[in-house]
Design a protein around this motif. Sequence first.
Motif, PDB file in Angstrom:
ATOM      1  N   ARG A 151       4.895  36.545  54.374  1.00  0.00           N
ATOM      2  CA  ARG A 151       4.633  34.967  54.148  1.00  0.00           C
ATOM      3  C   ARG A 151       3.196  34.546  53.495  1.00  0.00           C
ATOM      4  O   ARG A 151       3.232  33.872  52.526  1.00  0.00           O
ATOM      5  CB  ARG A 151       4.760  34.340  55.493  1.00  0.00           C
ATOM      6  CG  ARG A 151       4.601  32.754  55.433  1.00  0.00           C
ATOM      7  CD  ARG A 151       5.292  32.081  56.730  1.00  0.00           C
ATOM      8  NE  ARG A 151       4.415  32.629  57.998  1.00  0.00           N
ATOM      9  CZ  ARG A 151       3.572  31.523  58.651  1.00  0.00           C
ATOM     10  NH1 ARG A 151       3.603  30.407  58.109  1.00  0.00           N
ATOM     11  NH2 ARG A 151       2.869  32.009  59.480  1.00  0.00           N
ATOM     12  N   PHE A 185       9.411  37.157  61.362  1.00  0.00           N
ATOM     13  CA  PHE A 185       9.177  35.661  60.829  1.00  0.00           C
ATOM     14  C   PHE A 185       8.334  35.709  59.688  1.00  0.00           C
ATOM     15  O   PHE A 185       8.564  35.221  58.395  1.00  0.00           O
ATOM     16  CB  PHE A 185       8.781  34.557  61.733  1.00  0.00           C
ATOM     17  CG  PHE A 185       8.510  33.413  61.319  1.00  0.00           C
ATOM     18  CD1 PHE A 185       9.535  32.523  60.901  1.00  0.00           C
ATOM     19  CD2 PHE A 185       7.051  32.830  61.037  1.00  0.00           C
ATOM     20  CE1 PHE A 185       9.300  31.073  60.339  1.00  0.00           C
ATOM     21  CE2 PHE A 185       6.934  31.627  60.352  1.00  0.00           C
ATOM     22  CZ  PHE A 185       7.976  30.920  60.170  1.00  0.00           C
ATOM     23  N   GLN A 213      16.242  32.507  58.582  1.00  0.00           N
ATOM     24  CA  GLN A 213      15.320  31.980  57.371  1.00  0.00           C
ATOM     25  C   GLN A 213      16.295  32.346  56.064  1.00  0.00           C
ATOM     26  O   GLN A 213      16.222  31.080  55.245  1.00  0.00           O
ATOM     27  CB  GLN A 213      14.188  32.947  57.163  1.00  0.00           C
ATOM     28  CG  GLN A 213      13.155  32.777  58.399  1.00  0.00           C
ATOM     29  CD  GLN A 213      12.706  31.089  58.471  1.00  0.00           C
ATOM     30  OE1 GLN A 213      12.225  30.718  57.307  1.00  0.00           O
ATOM     31  NE2 GLN A 213      12.789  30.916  59.684  1.00  0.00           N
TER      32      GLN A 213
END
Length: 441
Positions: A151, A185, A213
């Motif tokens: 991320r 995540f 996601q």
Amino acid sequence: MFTTYKEALEWIHARLRLGIKPGLKRMEWMMERLGNPEARIKAVHIGGTNGKGSTVTFLRSILQAGGYTVGTFTSPYIEQFNERISVNGKSISDEDLLKLANIIRPLADELEETELGGPTEFEVITAMSFYYFAEVNKVDIVLFEVGLGGRFDSTNIIQPIASIITNIGLDHTNILGNSYEEIAFEKAGIIKEKTPIFTAAKHPGARRVIEEQAEKRQAPLYRLNQEFSITAHRTLANGEMYTLTTEFQIMEQLEISMLGKHQTENAALAVVAAQYLTQNGSIVVTEQAIRSGLKHAYWPGRFEIVSENPLIIIDGAHNDEGITALVDELSTRYADRSLHIVFAALKDKKLDQMISKLDQIASQISFVSFDFPRAAEAKDLFMISTSQNKIAVEDNWGDYLDEVIKSIEPNSVLVITGSLYFISEVKPYLFKFSKNTIISL
């Protein structure tokens, strides 16, 4: 301005003092100053915990066999720093690296004076790779390996044609989180809107996060053991054979030369991604290119036999999942041999389970230290071990390996494993031995 490659490399490495600074703002700042070269690159993004480098290698080899010129950005390096930025497996030249350092240095100095602070070593190298593939050595496609997480990784400013997430494990928990779900995540942060995502994540919680996601971003999702599967696996003397079933094609008796059942999963990710991209017209690769690419794919430091007589294996198993795969493979291939394991690790890893698994299969286990800021001390590793046949090597690991290699019994296997940073020092060191003895270097 740098005048030599050595000066440039020293400047890059000196930026390790800045540590890890997750976030994309520094990268976006530098890319804007350079005219956004990352936007002019056709790319595939590869993240995950274990198997990123191998998956990059399988996909690069497939694309090369299909006639494409393929750039890769990987980390860490095994034999030479330059290999982190490569084209068709050939590392960037010293001259080009020097040129790139002189382009990025003024930006780094300017950024240092802002509230964002100076770029880290990894951010500098990432910026160099974007500029290199867009301006200096233009290629057909680039495979970008995520450095840490996803991320907030500096590679995550690209808009790829596909994303791949390999298996998820509990690594870098001090940064990414303490659970599979938290880590997944962060890894799933590379999933982009309506961009296909291929994953070999096995943990149910991790897979669920990736699914969520992907759905949120309307990204087509392909999962191991669901949209594609591996059957009829057989261990070969010099690799693996298996059948891969996807919605595009059933491919029987695929062969890879990289050792380990887990490598069939990394290869499967590369194949299904190549098939999908061929279907949607992004690339064109034939079945012959896939088979040839898989067979010829080679990635150093991953269950690599560097000597057959005596038998010496190096493997960058640097976390629990990697150690588990290594132990399984050693138990399958060398159940009738005694195993002398030499292990070095970084101190910020979860070491107890890793060492416990090695203790269970090792006839003898030796712990060594090496010159790296985050390296664990041999005596600390020794204290974790419960083996009755353990040794702590406080001094020069090279001298110790000399002694061990000279005394290996015919029915023994020397396994050198742990941190990839350690493996990157060990492999070149093994060049000192006769080329009639050491292979695959």
